[in-house]
Write a protein that holds these residues in place. Structure first.
Motif, PDB file in Angstrom:
ATOM      1  N   MET A   1       0.851  -1.194   0.000  1.00 61.46           N
ATOM      2  CA  MET A   1       0.000   0.000   0.000  1.00 61.46           C
ATOM      3  C   MET A   1       0.885   1.241   0.000  1.00 61.46           C
ATOM      4  N   SER A   2       0.491   2.251  -0.773  1.00 59.93           N
ATOM      5  CA  SER A   2       1.344   3.414  -0.973  1.00 59.93           C
ATOM      6  C   SER A   2       1.286   4.379   0.200  1.00 59.93           C
ATOM      7  N   VAL A   3       2.438   4.995   0.482  1.00 59.61           N
ATOM      8  CA  VAL A   3       2.551   6.011   1.527  1.00 59.61           C
ATOM      9  C   VAL A   3       2.215   7.369   0.927  1.00 59.61           C
ATOM     10  N   LEU A   4       1.448   8.142   1.665  1.00 57.23           N
ATOM     11  CA  LEU A   4       1.106   9.501   1.253  1.00 57.23           C
ATOM     12  C   LEU A   4       1.264  10.410   2.465  1.00 57.23           C
ATOM     13  N   TYR A   5       2.035  11.458   2.321  1.00 60.72           N
ATOM     14  CA  TYR A   5       2.181  12.435   3.400  1.00 60.72           C
ATOM     15  C   TYR A   5       1.148  13.540   3.229  1.00 60.72           C
ATOM     16  N   VAL A   6       0.471  13.874   4.315  1.00 64.64           N
ATOM     17  CA  VAL A   6      -0.493  14.978   4.328  1.00 64.64           C
ATOM     18  C   VAL A   6      -0.178  15.863   5.523  1.00 64.64           C
ATOM     19  N   ASN A   7      -0.482  17.143   5.385  1.00 60.20           N
ATOM     20  CA  ASN A   7      -0.222  18.029   6.514  1.00 60.20           C
ATOM     21  C   ASN A   7      -1.334  17.928   7.551  1.00 60.20           C
ATOM     22  N   GLY A   8      -0.970  18.055   8.805  1.00 54.80           N
ATOM     23  CA  GLY A   8      -1.994  18.195   9.824  1.00 54.80           C
ATOM     24  C   GLY A   8      -2.782  19.455   9.521  1.00 54.80           C
ATOM     25  N   PRO A   9      -4.115  19.372   9.385  1.00 55.45           N
ATOM     26  CA  PRO A   9      -4.889  20.542   8.966  1.00 55.45           C
ATOM     27  C   PRO A   9      -4.547  21.798   9.774  1.00 55.45           C
ATOM     28  N   VAL A  10      -4.262  22.883   9.055  1.00 61.50           N
ATOM     29  CA  VAL A  10      -3.851  24.143   9.677  1.00 61.50           C
ATOM     30  C   VAL A  10      -5.096  24.936  10.060  1.00 61.50           C
ATOM     31  N   GLN A  11      -5.117  25.467  11.278  1.00 62.23           N
ATOM     32  CA  GLN A  11      -6.262  26.281  11.690  1.00 62.23           C
ATOM     33  C   GLN A  11      -6.309  27.563  10.869  1.00 62.23           C
ATOM     34  N   ASN A  12      -7.489  27.869  10.364  1.00 63.49           N
ATOM     35  CA  ASN A  12      -7.671  28.996   9.444  1.00 63.49           C
ATOM     36  C   ASN A  12      -7.847  30.295  10.225  1.00 63.49           C
ATOM     37  N   GLY A  13      -6.756  30.814  10.767  1.00 63.28           N
ATOM     38  CA  GLY A  13      -6.802  32.052  11.535  1.00 63.28           C
ATOM     39  C   GLY A  13      -6.432  33.263  10.696  1.00 63.28           C
ATOM     40  N   PRO A  14      -6.336  34.439  11.333  1.00 59.15           N
ATOM     41  CA  PRO A  14      -6.017  35.688  10.617  1.00 59.15           C
ATOM     42  C   PRO A  14      -4.512  35.856  10.401  1.00 59.15           C
ATOM     43  N   PRO A  43      -3.793  17.714  -1.820  1.00 60.06           N
ATOM     44  CA  PRO A  43      -4.372  18.974  -1.348  1.00 60.06           C
ATOM     45  C   PRO A  43      -3.797  19.417  -0.010  1.00 60.06           C
ATOM     46  N   HIS A  44      -3.762  20.720   0.180  1.00 61.28           N
ATOM     47  CA  HIS A  44      -3.408  21.286   1.474  1.00 61.28           C
ATOM     48  C   HIS A  44      -4.632  21.182   2.384  1.00 61.28           C
ATOM     49  N   LEU A  45      -4.440  20.699   3.591  1.00 58.64           N
ATOM     50  CA  LEU A  45      -5.567  20.489   4.511  1.00 58.64           C
ATOM     51  C   LEU A  45      -5.692  21.664   5.480  1.00 58.64           C
ATOM     52  N   TRP A  46      -6.931  22.115   5.660  1.00 52.65           N
ATOM     53  CA  TRP A  46      -7.209  23.255   6.538  1.00 52.65           C
ATOM     54  C   TRP A  46      -8.317  22.914   7.527  1.00 52.65           C
ATOM     55  N   ASN A  47      -8.146  23.375   8.745  1.00 55.49           N
ATOM     56  CA  ASN A  47      -9.116  23.193   9.829  1.00 55.49           C
ATOM     57  C   ASN A  47      -9.947  24.472   9.954  1.00 55.49           C
ATOM     58  N   THR A  48     -11.225  24.385   9.621  1.00 54.96           N
ATOM     59  CA  THR A  48     -12.104  25.567   9.653  1.00 54.96           C
ATOM     60  C   THR A  48     -13.140  25.510  10.759  1.00 54.96           C
ATOM     61  N   VAL A  49     -13.229  24.380  11.460  1.00 52.86           N
ATOM     62  CA  VAL A  49     -14.229  24.236  12.540  1.00 52.86           C
ATOM     63  C   VAL A  49     -13.594  24.743  13.825  1.00 52.86           C
ATOM     64  N   THR A  50     -13.678  26.038  14.046  1.00 50.78           N
ATOM     65  CA  THR A  50     -13.098  26.641  15.240  1.00 50.78           C
ATOM     66  C   THR A  50     -14.087  27.631  15.845  1.00 50.78           C
ATOM     67  N   THR A  92     -14.561  20.534   6.457  1.00 53.47           N
ATOM     68  CA  THR A  92     -16.015  20.514   6.266  1.00 53.47           C
ATOM     69  C   THR A  92     -16.396  20.261   4.810  1.00 53.47           C
ATOM     70  N   ALA A  93     -15.423  19.952   3.972  1.00 55.84           N
ATOM     71  CA  ALA A  93     -15.722  19.658   2.573  1.00 55.84           C
ATOM     72  C   ALA A  93     -16.711  18.504   2.478  1.00 55.84           C
ATOM     73  N   ALA A  94     -17.476  18.485   1.394  1.00 55.53           N
ATOM     74  CA  ALA A  94     -18.531  17.474   1.255  1.00 55.53           C
ATOM     75  C   ALA A  94     -17.980  16.056   1.379  1.00 55.53           C
ATOM     76  N   VAL A  95     -16.808  15.804   0.770  1.00 61.03           N
ATOM     77  CA  VAL A  95     -16.239  14.458   0.807  1.00 61.03           C
ATOM     78  C   VAL A  95     -15.815  14.085   2.226  1.00 61.03           C
ATOM     79  N   VAL A  96     -15.362  15.077   2.999  1.00 56.47           N
ATOM     80  CA  VAL A  96     -14.968  14.822   4.393  1.00 56.47           C
ATOM     81  C   VAL A  96     -16.209  14.576   5.252  1.00 56.47           C
ATOM     82  N   ARG A 216     -11.419  17.918  16.512  1.00 58.43           N
ATOM     83  CA  ARG A 216     -10.210  17.118  16.714  1.00 58.43           C
ATOM     84  C   ARG A 216     -10.355  15.734  16.103  1.00 58.43           C
ATOM     85  N   ALA A 217     -11.586  15.272  15.986  1.00 60.52           N
ATOM     86  CA  ALA A 217     -11.837  14.049  15.218  1.00 60.52           C
ATOM     87  C   ALA A 217     -11.854  14.358  13.727  1.00 60.52           C
TER      88      ALA A 217
END
Length: 383
Positions: A1-14, A43-50, A92-96, A216-217
């Protein structure tokens, strides 16, 4: 199975990436390693649920004409320099959201999670759920709260269940910090996985109206969704030890799905903003060009932070800059296929010792300056 690196979703602050480049360290690490592995764009991952995002939206003068989702999208787009935007995936994307509900329903059916009446405290002014104990409301600042029993999504942790173990980390011959395992283990045996937020993955389809999945989940599910989009079975999330300590327990039951397992790759802090003038003087002394300096900042230092997981100190910068210049001078125009194959094997295994190997690092150095944390490497590039 292939390895894929993804970023821990970044909080979307100012902030912008130019102003706070350390925020993009995880993005840059993931893109550099995926490029070395020959993986396509991720894709770059972003955390918008704050809660902070809720408050900013409520206070915005255009809140009646600009929706919360659009506001988040605009804020993320503004993070990047002008030019073609990278692919982005939010929590919060539809696929997520679809994957989150699928996973949650399965965990409910299996009995791992439960929707159960539990007593929590609600703010007497705005009705925000403040938690199990009486405390000042983070949503409106009011100090009064009252107990209320309501249906919640809960994980009752079975006795002796580890919320974080050594095999949850993707690293070759590297041990996760003992204090991190301890912190993660000292979470309550009952975790509330539903929250009151204006924005998030709604749990209304499960009968929990007015509640969303704990973010966090959600950040773990976003990483799994990105892996699914890319057809990878072994996603690896780049995170700092502090971030892992904050979210790991809430992701315990959300790190596996249909044979895919999410693990963590720990990286340290990169001292971008401590004293930029010092780095500028070092570059002048060592005759480091602006383009080489840019790659040092956006490619080499983020990768170094995977090797120096306790963080890079300003005192290390002179030595790292000299090493970087030496490695750049040692580059070959056409790396041998055997050498590249060995490098990719080490990258896939999470062995980051090659970053400080003067014989191996030159094989991986990209040609053009990185933008948005989007380095190039030795596959499908201009190398």
């Amino acid at each position: 199975m292939s390895v894929l690196y993804v970023n821990g979703p970044v909080q979307n602050g100012p902030f912008t990436i130019a102003g706070r480049p350390g925020k993009a360290a995880g993005i840059r690490i993931a893109e550099a390693l995926n490029t070395l592995l020959g993986t396509g764009p991720v894709p770059h991952l972003w955390n918008t649920v704050t809660l902070a995002g809720d408050l900013r939206h409520r206070a915005a003068p255009d809140r009646d004409t600009v929706g919360r989702q659009e506001r988040e999208e605009r804020a993320i787009a503004a993070k990047y320099a002008p030019g073609p935007p990278p692919a982005v995936l939010t929590d919060t994307a539809a696929v997520v959201a679809a994957l989150a509900l699928e996973m949650t329903e399965r965990l409910l059916t299996e009995g791992t999670l439960a929707i159960t009446p539990a007593e929590v405290r609600l703010c007497t002014r705005c009705h925000h759920m403040t938690g199990a104990a009486a405390r000042t409301c983070r949503a409106c600042g009011h100090q009064g709260s009252r107990p209320r029993t309501r249906q919640l999504l809960l994980w009752e942790r079975p006795p002796d269940t580890l919320v974080l173990a050594r095999d949850d980390f993707h690293a070759h011959r590297a041990r996760p910090p003992g204090h991190l395992l301890t912190i993660a283990q000292n979470v309550p045996e009952r975790l509330i996985l539903s929250r009151t937020r204006d924005h998030g993955i709604s749990l209304a389809p499960l009968g929990l109206h007015g509640l969303v999945l704990d973010p966090r989940a959600g950040v773990h599910i976003a990483a799994l969704a990105a892996a699914s989009q890319c057809g990878a079975g072994r996603p690896v999330m780049t995170v700092t030890a502090n971030a892992a300590a904050n979210v790991a327990a809430y992701g315990t039951v959300f790190r596996r799905h249909n044979g895919t397992r999410l693990t963590y790759a720990l990286h340290g802090r990169v001292p971008y903003n401590d004293d930029p003038a010092v780095l500028q003087r070092l570059c002048e002394v060592h005759r480091v060009s602006p383009a080489l300096r840019e790659r040092f900042l956006t490619w080499f230092l983020p990768l170094c932070s995977l090797h120096f997981r306790a963080g890079i100190t300003p005192a290390q910068l002179p030595g790292l800059l000299k090493f970087w210049r030496r490695a750049h001078l040692a580059r070959q125009d056409t790396p041998g296929s055997d050498a590249l194959a060995e490098l990719r094997h080490r990258v896939a295994a999470g062995d980051m010792r090659w970053v400080m190997d003067i014989h191996t690092l030159p094989l991986a150095i990209p040609d053009p300056p990185a933008t948005h944390g989007s380095p190039q490497g030795p596959e499908g590039t201009s190398r």
